[in-house]
Enzyme design. Sequence first.
Site, PDB file in Angstrom:
ATOM      1  N   LYS A  15       0.852  -1.193   0.000  1.00  0.00           N
ATOM      2  CA  LYS A  15       0.000   0.000   0.000  1.00  0.00           C
ATOM      3  C   LYS A  15       0.882   1.235   0.000  1.00  0.00           C
ATOM      4  CE  LYS A  15      -4.310   1.313   0.076  1.00  0.00           C
ATOM      5  NZ  LYS A  15      -5.391   0.685  -0.708  1.00  0.00           N
TER       6      LYS A  15
ATOM      7  N   GLY B 238     -24.900   3.153  -0.360  1.00  0.00           N
ATOM      8  CA  GLY B 238     -23.912   3.746  -1.264  1.00  0.00           C
ATOM      9  C   GLY B 238     -24.177   3.386  -2.712  1.00  0.00           C
TER      10      GLY B 238
ATOM     11  N   GLY C 112     -22.416   4.544  -5.452  1.00  0.00           N
ATOM     12  CA  GLY C 112     -21.285   5.048  -6.228  1.00  0.00           C
ATOM     13  C   GLY C 112     -20.981   4.107  -7.373  1.00  0.00           C
TER      14      GLY C 112
ATOM     15  N   VAL D 183     -19.524   1.255  -7.538  1.00  0.00           N
ATOM     16  CA  VAL D 183     -19.838  -0.159  -7.291  1.00  0.00           C
ATOM     17  C   VAL D 183     -21.331  -0.335  -6.996  1.00  0.00           C
ATOM     18  CG1 VAL D 183     -19.413  -2.140  -5.800  1.00  0.00           C
ATOM     19  CG2 VAL D 183     -17.518  -0.650  -6.417  1.00  0.00           C
TER      20      VAL D 183
HETATM   21  P1  NAD Z   1     -17.650   5.657  -4.632  1.00  0.00           P
HETATM   22  O1  NAD Z   1     -16.965   6.771  -3.941  1.00  0.00           O
HETATM   23  O2  NAD Z   1     -17.854   5.706  -6.113  1.00  0.00           O
HETATM   24  O3  NAD Z   1     -19.107   5.462  -3.978  1.00  0.00           O
HETATM   25  C1  NAD Z   1     -19.379   5.554  -2.615  1.00  0.00           C
HETATM   26  C2  NAD Z   1     -20.810   6.057  -2.491  1.00  0.00           C
HETATM   27  O4  NAD Z   1     -21.190   6.017  -1.119  1.00  0.00           O
HETATM   28  C3  NAD Z   1     -20.971   7.496  -2.976  1.00  0.00           C
HETATM   29  O5  NAD Z   1     -22.080   7.573  -3.846  1.00  0.00           O
HETATM   30  C4  NAD Z   1     -21.222   8.262  -1.682  1.00  0.00           C
HETATM   31  O6  NAD Z   1     -22.046   9.390  -1.868  1.00  0.00           O
HETATM   32  C5  NAD Z   1     -21.902   7.197  -0.844  1.00  0.00           C
HETATM   33  N1  NAD Z   1     -21.876   7.436   0.596  1.00  0.00           N
HETATM   34  C6  NAD Z   1     -20.907   8.001   1.340  1.00  0.00           C
HETATM   35  N2  NAD Z   1     -21.271   8.039   2.632  1.00  0.00           N
HETATM   36  C7  NAD Z   1     -22.494   7.455   2.704  1.00  0.00           C
HETATM   37  C8  NAD Z   1     -23.401   7.183   3.757  1.00  0.00           C
HETATM   38  N3  NAD Z   1     -23.129   7.521   5.022  1.00  0.00           N
HETATM   39  N4  NAD Z   1     -24.555   6.560   3.484  1.00  0.00           N
HETATM   40  C9  NAD Z   1     -24.870   6.213   2.209  1.00  0.00           C
HETATM   41  N5  NAD Z   1     -24.050   6.453   1.163  1.00  0.00           N
HETATM   42  C10 NAD Z   1     -22.884   7.071   1.409  1.00  0.00           C
HETATM   43  O7  NAD Z   1     -16.877   4.340  -4.207  1.00  0.00           O
HETATM   44  P2  NAD Z   1     -16.916   2.938  -4.944  1.00  0.00           P
HETATM   45  O8  NAD Z   1     -15.794   2.855  -5.911  1.00  0.00           O
HETATM   46  O9  NAD Z   1     -18.307   2.634  -5.389  1.00  0.00           O
HETATM   47  O10 NAD Z   1     -16.535   1.965  -3.738  1.00  0.00           O
HETATM   48  C11 NAD Z   1     -17.492   1.663  -2.731  1.00  0.00           C
HETATM   49  C12 NAD Z   1     -16.803   0.942  -1.583  1.00  0.00           C
HETATM   50  O11 NAD Z   1     -16.200  -0.241  -2.074  1.00  0.00           O
HETATM   51  C13 NAD Z   1     -15.690   1.740  -0.922  1.00  0.00           C
HETATM   52  O12 NAD Z   1     -15.669   1.414   0.452  1.00  0.00           O
HETATM   53  C14 NAD Z   1     -14.438   1.221  -1.575  1.00  0.00           C
HETATM   54  O13 NAD Z   1     -13.310   1.340  -0.734  1.00  0.00           O
HETATM   55  C15 NAD Z   1     -14.811  -0.235  -1.774  1.00  0.00           C
HETATM   56  N6  NAD Z   1     -14.080  -0.864  -2.871  1.00  0.00           N
HETATM   57  C16 NAD Z   1     -14.174  -0.360  -4.130  1.00  0.00           C
HETATM   58  C17 NAD Z   1     -13.473  -0.951  -5.158  1.00  0.00           C
HETATM   59  C18 NAD Z   1     -13.577  -0.432  -6.577  1.00  0.00           C
HETATM   60  O14 NAD Z   1     -13.055  -1.082  -7.483  1.00  0.00           O
HETATM   61  N7  NAD Z   1     -14.232   0.697  -6.810  1.00  0.00           N
HETATM   62  C19 NAD Z   1     -12.674  -2.076  -4.914  1.00  0.00           C
HETATM   63  C20 NAD Z   1     -12.620  -2.592  -3.606  1.00  0.00           C
HETATM   64  C21 NAD Z   1     -13.329  -1.962  -2.601  1.00  0.00           C
END
Ligand code: NAD
Length: 364
Positions: free
Chosen positions: A80, A177, A179, A181
């Site tokens: 990391k 969430g 986002g 994913v």
């Molecule tokens: P992202 O930032 O695109 O989406 C996160 C979403 O959560 C956003 O829409 C945000 O507004 C929302 N959010 C934040 N606080 C919130 C709350 N209190 N209640 C409800 N919604 C809330 O992130 P992502 O890429 O979709 O990833 C989501 C999670 O998965 C993260 O924890 C990330 O670390 C983990 N993750 C992602 C990946 C990847 O490839 N993107 C890989 C492994 C792990």
Amino acid sequence: MTVFASTDYNAHEIVSHFHDPASGLRAIVAVHSTVLGPAFGGCRMYPYADDEAALADALRLSRAMTYKAALAGVPFGGGKAVIIGDPARDKSDALLTAMARFIDSFGGRYQTADDVGTTVGDMAVMRRITPYARGLADAAGEPCPATAWGTYHGLRAVARHRFGRRDLAGLSVAIQGLGSVGWRLAGYLAADGVRLVVSDIRPEAVARAVRAFGATAVTPDRILFEDVDILSPNALGAVFDDRTIPQLRARAIAGAANNQLARPEHGRMLAARGITYAPDYVVNAGGLIDVAHEGPGYDPQTVLHCCAGIAETVAAVLRRADRDGAAPADIADRMAEECLAAGADADKPLVSPGFRPYDIGALA
Ligand code: NAD
């Protein structure tokens, strides 16, 4: 700041600090293990309160990457990088270039990709200096859908294990969430006839999910406590703790958010409440599987096929947890340690260049 005395230090191979006065870069790279391959892990940029917080994050997250890679069956170890700074204020091409030089100095023993506070665009800047900045955008410029696809298959495995269901039609899933994913996951589940309950702090994302998927919207403070079959956290870490676990009403949990358990004992608390928990790092390994395939001949369909294999790994973890009467989170750690031990002992690494999913037959 003492590395070896840190409670997060876990026999890490390398912990390296870097300062570039010209760009203001201050960064740490932690290489936890290269037993199964070069250490891989995202490059996080965050305004850490102090150096110790940054070091703790690097140590903890690099170890988690070792475990994730081991169970995903990809030929990577765990590492990391953390950059101490506010991405909105402190990020510049000069800083990313300096970071790329730092990463390049590991000669491939540590490789990185986008993470919290960095983007696939930042990786493209860093790739001018080093080939070891990975993470490509899809055709629309978004991170690839691999994580969402893997999470979907992990969730299907949970439904099968917990409810004996081969399909998901009529089950209810609460998604925290929407986002990159969570939104894609919602689409896959809606297409399967799942009744969705959704929440996000961005009201426009929620409104869009209500329109597109017929989802029911709830406020962010309620989403964890919905009475649903499966809860899927896809926003924040540390959502399951002493306060939230007693209030949960879901029967099972499967989501992509990293570090969902505030502490390891919370995995046992979930098990004691009869809630089936699919360990986060097993479920969300799709992005890592995708990165492992990058390079000449990259084929998105092959990546998605491998991500679907996450279902088998989740099933193996849950079966063994039942058999041993242990929490799935503890079982996943144990299985990852067994992979590492096998990889360290063998002439060749346990994982193959074909990125087979974890060999469940051997250890389950
Ligand atoms: P992202 O930032 O695109 O989406 C996160 C979403 O959560 C956003 O829409 C945000 O507004 C929302 N959010 C934040 N606080 C919130 C709350 N209190 N209640 C409800 N919604 C809330 O992130 P992502 O890429 O979709 O990833 C989501 C999670 O998965 C993260 O924890 C990330 O670390 C983990 N993750 C992602 C990946 C990847 O490839 N993107 C890989 C492994 C792990």
